[in-house]
Design a protein around this motif. Structure first.
Motif, short mmCIF file in Angstrom:
data_model
loop_
_atom_site.label_atom_id
_atom_site.label_comp_id
_atom_site.label_asym_id
_atom_site.label_seq_id
_atom_site.Cartn_x
_atom_site.Cartn_y
_atom_site.Cartn_z
N GLU A 179 -3.74 -6.45 -4.66
CA GLU A 179 -3.64 -5.67 -5.88
C GLU A 179 -4.25 -4.29 -5.67
O GLU A 179 -5.04 -4.08 -4.73
N ARG A 180 -3.86 -3.36 -6.50
CA ARG A 180 -4.41 -2.01 -6.44
C ARG A 180 -5.88 -2.08 -6.77
O ARG A 180 -6.29 -2.72 -7.75
N TYR A 181 -6.71 -1.45 -5.97
CA TYR A 181 -8.15 -1.51 -6.15
C TYR A 181 -8.65 -0.31 -6.94
O TYR A 181 -8.39 0.84 -6.58
N ILE B 289 -6.65 -0.76 -1.54
CA ILE B 289 -6.10 -2.00 -2.06
C ILE B 289 -7.10 -3.13 -1.82
O ILE B 289 -7.94 -3.05 -0.92
N ALA C 234 0.82 -1.21 0.00
CA ALA C 234 0.00 0.00 0.00
C ALA C 234 0.86 1.26 0.00
O ALA C 234 0.51 2.26 -0.63
#
Length: 590
Positions: A199-201, A154, A147
């Motif tokens: 993963e990046r949200y 995230i 993060a």
């Protein structure tokens, strides 16, 4: 392939049993103790007991399922969705037992069921992808580090499994440890494995997917696209096909990426590639579900293709024989769950006292229950799926309003009031719509009142085993308690065995208050569930809104928070304890 064992329960097991009947195949159901008289058991040609009252003791027990396959002389296994459907080891053992596995090769399940490896495959074929970890993380500290590099929010996701379970979104650094622990717990409970990746949200995205079929000759088709953006707790509530309001370029990218990913993985069978579409139109690969999807009926309605029977054909070695099919009309599916949208979609297991489903043109109902049956706390909250089809999207919405108004279910709260509200909400009905995967939690203003609490889910009816001889063969028969003695005394068998949900004595002896109420100092459980985490301690000072315990019900975790400021006293519950609706968890003094 002559005889198919269905390694599942509920509406999907009923759906597969019907496809078997259509295809001239014999269907074999399996069931746990809570499903002794369930609809899928009575619908199938044969049924075999697994025993056990939990998923782990029944539908997740590979040994028991293979034993049932051997006893029934089944020559094929269909896993449905959930449970063992995406378990490569189960697929291997089915194949090793000489049975036909109606699903993708175990190697493809390994490659795509592992969400980390699926991302690597997507990268290799050039599919669009958001940043994520290279593999499962070792703990919350690694999540915090990710993060710090890529920013918030995230997504912490189970590496094995799907359906929104084991998926948590952290929007602040402070909540990462708790969200990570919750994701691991849900993943273990649902899939038997707790590895998670990060993963990046994408905030406020649409959820769009492709329903695919692939045969053993390398042919891959996209049967249709679907939009599944209306979700709560990252689980879908409404799905439609084809996905509306996509540009030609987005449609092309979704279809080409899906085919490339499945070919690279050596996929065979039915599968779904899932993507997020950002507000700026950016498409990002999410995952592949290596199984039949809950929302498959909307694709069937617009394509005219029976996906379950296509799975039978593919497993039998046949070639697809067609390309991406032309589509006709528009179809919307409404999941009918035992949840109360007026109380944050709180799971509400219970007994169905009345059942009046809709009918008429363009209306299809895939149900796993009927009147008199019990929706148990131990399993998913899905009761049925209402699928409405029209010539176009506006026509489908018109029919949906009528069908939802006709649908009546008594005995427990359901999500029907939400569905009736959403088909009149401009955010969903506009052209284009403005809904997204977090719209229900952040923007839906239906102001739905809580529904009256139904009768808590009954315990399984008491049973007894008696021994009988049939044609000289000794058999054990399970009957409702007392019925065996009546029959044994020479009297007639007093009616048929009651179906799942027949009223029985309730379990649990804890102190009770009104279900869903907070009585003065008492903090009570609003639902039947299992304590999976105790956050507060005896004597601890808490503020209104602080989490006291975490309950798990119907495969979803639900924090139970303080209804007022106070000191925690008389905290008597333990991790693993089952509590009933209205049972007092603790008191808040002060």
């Amino acid at each position: 392939m002559r005889k198919v064992l269905i390694a599942n329960r509920g509406e999907i097991a009923v759906r597969i049993a019907r496809a078997c009947r259509d295809a001239g195949l014999v269907s074999v159901a399996v069931y746990g103790e809570l499903d002794l008289d369930a609809l899928h058991v009575t619908m199938a040609d044969e049924a075999y007991a697994l025993g056990g009252q939990s998923a782990a003791e029944s539908y997740l027990d590979i040994g028991k399922i293979l034993k049932a396959a051997a006893e029934s002389k089944a020559d094929a296994v269909h896993p449905g969705y959930g449970f063992l459907a995406e378990n490569a080891e189960f697929a291997r053992e089915v194949i090793a037992a000489g049975l036909t596995w109606i699903g993708p090769p175990p190697e493809a399940i390994d490659a795509l069921g592992d969400k980390v490896r699926a991302r690597h495959i997507a990268t290799a074929v050039g599919a669009p992808l958001a940043p994520g970890t290279e593999g499962p993380v070792s703990g919350a500290d690694e999540v915090v580090a990710f993060a710090a590099t890529y920013g918030l929010p995230i997504a912490i996701k189970a590496a094995f499994g799907g359906g929104g379970r084991g998926l948590k979104v952290a929007r602040t650094e402070a909540e990462i440890p708790e969200q990570y622990e919750s994701a691991v717990r849900e993943a273990v409970a649902a899939f038997g494995r707790g590895e998670c990746f990060v993963e990046r949200y994408l905030d406020r995205p649409r959820h769009v997917e492709t329903q695919c079929l692939a045969d053993a000759r390398g042919n891959v088709v996209v049967v249709s696209t679907r939009d599944c953006s209306l979700q709560r707790r990252h689980q879908k509530l409404v799905e439609e096909a084809p996905a509306p309001f996509l540009s030609e370029e987005q449609e092309r990218l979704l279809r080409s990426s899906s085919k490339a990913i499945l070919r690279e993985a050596g996929y065979v069978g039915a599968g779904t590639c899932e993507f997020l579409v950002g507000q700026d139109g950016t498409v990002s690969f999410l995952e592949v579900n290596t199984r039949l999807q809950v929302e498959h009926p909307v694709t069937e309605e617009v394509s005219g293709i029976d996906l379950v029977r296509e799975m039978f054909r593919i497993a039998d070695g046949q070639e697809l024989g067609y390309d991406d099919p032309p589509l006709r009309g528009h179809s919307i599916e409404f999941r009918i769950n035992a949840e109360d949208p007026g109380r944050g979609f709180l799971p509400t297991p219970g007994t169905i006292t009345s059942w009046r489903p809709p009918a008429g043109p363009g209306v299809r109902l895939d149900a796993g229950y009927a009147a008199g049956m019990t929706v148990p706390q131990a399993f998913d909250s899905l009761i049925a799926k209402l699928i409405v089809t029209g010539a176009n999207r506006s026509g489908s919405l018109e029919r949906a309003r009528r069908a939802l108004a006709e649908f009546e279910i008594g005995g427990m709260p359901t999500v029907l009031p939400f569905h009736r509200a959403v088909v009149d909400d401009p955010a969903f009905t506009s052209d284009p719509f403005t809904v997204h995967t977090r719209w229900i939690e952040t923007e839906f203003a239906g102001n739905l009142p809580p529904q009256p609490a139904g009768e808590a889910a009954a315990a399984a009816p008491e049973r007894e085993r008696i021994t009988v001889e049939v044609g000289g063969k000794r058999l054990e028969v399970v009957l409702p308690a007392g019925l065996g003695s009546v029959a044994g005394a020479g009297g007639p068998a007093a009616g048929r065995t009651p179906r799942a949900g027949a009223r029985a004595r309730r379990s649990g002896g804890g102190r009770q208050a009104g279900p869903g109420t907070q009585a003065g100092d008492d903090l009570v459980s609003p639902m039947q569930g299992t304590i999976v985490k105790i956050v507060a301690e005896e004597g601890q000072q808490v503020a209104a809104g602080d989490t006291i315990v975490v309950l798990e019900a119907m495969k979803m975790e639900q924090p139970l928070t303080a209804h007022k400021d106070g000191t925690v006293t008389r905290l008597a519950v333990q991790v693993g304890q089952t509590v009933s609706a209205g049972e007092i968890i603790c008191q808040l003094q002060g």
